[in-house]
Structures are given as C-alpha cells and as structure tokens.
Scaffold this motif. Sequence first.
Motif, short mmCIF file in Angstrom:
data_model
loop_
_atom_site.label_atom_id
_atom_site.label_comp_id
_atom_site.label_asym_id
_atom_site.label_seq_id
_atom_site.Cartn_x
_atom_site.Cartn_y
_atom_site.Cartn_z
N SER A 174 0.73 -1.09 -0.02
CA SER A 174 0.04 0.10 -0.01
C SER A 174 0.73 1.37 -0.03
O SER A 174 2.03 1.04 0.36
CB SER A 174 -0.78 0.04 1.21
OG SER A 174 -0.39 0.13 2.39
N ILE A 175 0.49 2.28 -0.28
CA ILE A 175 1.10 3.72 -0.40
C ILE A 175 0.54 4.36 0.95
O ILE A 175 -0.65 4.41 1.26
CB ILE A 175 0.58 4.60 -1.59
CG1 ILE A 175 0.69 3.85 -3.00
CG2 ILE A 175 1.44 5.69 -1.61
CD1 ILE A 175 2.20 3.58 -3.27
N THR A 178 1.68 10.38 0.04
CA THR A 178 1.78 10.93 -1.44
C THR A 178 1.92 12.23 -1.45
O THR A 178 1.89 13.08 -0.28
CB THR A 178 0.59 10.52 -2.24
OG1 THR A 178 -0.63 11.45 -1.60
CG2 THR A 178 0.21 9.14 -2.15
N ALA A 184 4.16 9.16 -4.84
CA ALA A 184 4.35 8.24 -3.77
C ALA A 184 5.46 8.83 -2.83
O ALA A 184 6.85 8.89 -3.64
CB ALA A 184 4.41 6.90 -3.99
N LEU A 187 5.76 3.92 1.31
CA LEU A 187 4.99 2.84 1.06
C LEU A 187 5.42 1.78 1.99
O LEU A 187 6.38 1.57 2.43
CB LEU A 187 4.77 2.65 -0.41
CG LEU A 187 6.25 2.46 -1.10
CD1 LEU A 187 6.83 1.12 -0.99
CD2 LEU A 187 5.98 2.73 -2.74
N GLN A 246 3.39 5.63 -8.13
CA GLN A 246 1.89 6.16 -7.74
C GLN A 246 0.95 5.92 -8.82
O GLN A 246 -0.15 5.31 -8.73
CB GLN A 246 1.81 7.53 -7.29
CG GLN A 246 0.43 8.06 -7.03
CD GLN A 246 0.08 7.61 -5.78
OE1 GLN A 246 0.89 7.84 -4.56
NE2 GLN A 246 -1.02 6.72 -5.55
#
Length: 266
Positions: A174-175, A178, A184, A187, A246
């Motif tokens: 998952s990120i 951002t 991004a 993460l 991203q």
Amino acid sequence: MKRVLLLLAVALMSLNMTAQKSILLVGEVDRLSGIDSKWVEKLRSEMISGLVASPRLTVIDGSTVSGMSGDIAKAVDVARERNADCLLTAQITSFTGKKETSKEGKVTYKTTLEYSWVITNVADGSTRGSKKETHYGSSGSGYDAAYADAFILVPDDMKKLVNDQFRVSGEIKSIAETHPKKGAKTLYISVGSDDGVAQGNAFEVYKEVEIAGETISEKIGELKAKDIKSGSLTLCNVTKGGVEIQNAFDSGLRLTVTSRPPRIVF
C-alpha cells in the motif's frame, strides 16, 4: 477440489514471497600446498564474521558439523541433512609475502592474499555464484603481522556476497504518503525482519507490463527501508520514481520490489 488447489497455490506463493531468510552452511575452506593451515582457519573465521553480520542468513559453521567433507557432493548431502539452502566453500589459491627496504632503511613487509569462493545450491547441486578475491597486507612488524593484515577486508567480501547472492523480493502492499507533484513518498512492502530486511536497505521497484504477448518487468523506481514494522512488513521512503510508482499502483498493476547492493560512492 479445484478451489482447494487454488487456495494452496496462493498460500505457497505467499510463503515464497516472505519466508526468504536462507540457511547457509560454510563448508570446506582449503588451501594450496605450502600455505600454513592457520591461515585457513583465519579465512574461515573472517568469512563467518562477515556472514553472520547479515540478518538475511542463518549461518552454520561446517567445521562443527559431523560428516562434513571436502567432496562437494558429500558436503551437499550433509548440508541437505541440516536443511541448508546453500553450501559455501572457499580456497586460498595464493598467499605470498615480500620484504621491502626504503632508502632510509625502513623495512616493510608486504603480502598478497588470493582466495576464491563458490556457493552451491543444495537443492540441485548447481553453482549459484563464485568469485576470486584479492587483498593486500602491510606491516613493519614482520611477516605474520603483514599476513594477518591481508584478511581485514574479508568480512566486507562476505557482506557483498550476501547483497549480491541473497537478494530479498516482495511486492508493494500500500501507499502510505503521497505528494501532489512527486507522487508516492512512503509505502509498505511485503518483506520484513523475517526476510532479513534492515533499516537503510535499498530496493528497486518493478511493474509488470504486457509487450507482444509477453509479461516483462520494467524498473520504475527505488526505495529505502525506513522502519521495519514486522516480520513481513516494512515502511520505505521512495527515493526515485514516485510519480511512476503512484500511477502504476493506482492503475492496479502488480508492483514487485527486489533488494539491491548499496551503491559505492568514491
């Protein structure tokens, strides 16, 4: 039945992506005739010192294992009995010294150590990697001190060996953060302490793309481990390719990560 097999396959894939800490058995360390056996023990000691410094490996000293042999096939069998993944063997191929006297009458003893190592996969007996290493020693106190000095960088050889031969692979889970322009920032990846990941480890990010009917991996960014959250989870800073990462993640692409050796800056 098909559903059970599918679930089993998914479970095995998950296991392969996380349980990557390898067991390495250090087997025979040999030398050419004429080289004192004490330097063989010195090489073994320095090699193990460098290997155990890495959290990626469980290291077994073969000199403490019953039945260890200089014959590779037999040594592989012993390693298999100890549930090792790989066997590491080495040989001192040359160890020479010379005495130099300067114009001022200062005496310096200089030595050259050459040794090679080989990693064998226990599963099938194939060679995983090999390399020849060369180091130099120097001392004004005599040959023994100069010979010993040549071993100082052997632990560093082993750390490089681990970085090159025992890379860690996982995927982006998952990120976390951002940036509106840089994409991004941080993460989570699916590897952690169980895989020997340590703070500061570098990773390369790849996305899977279809080209001419084939699926290939394309590098799109780089990461650095910031915080090891658990045995299978690490928070990373994005050091390169934040926008690309991203966009690929938002598009639902599978993003994999692979550790890489640290860059050496001179």
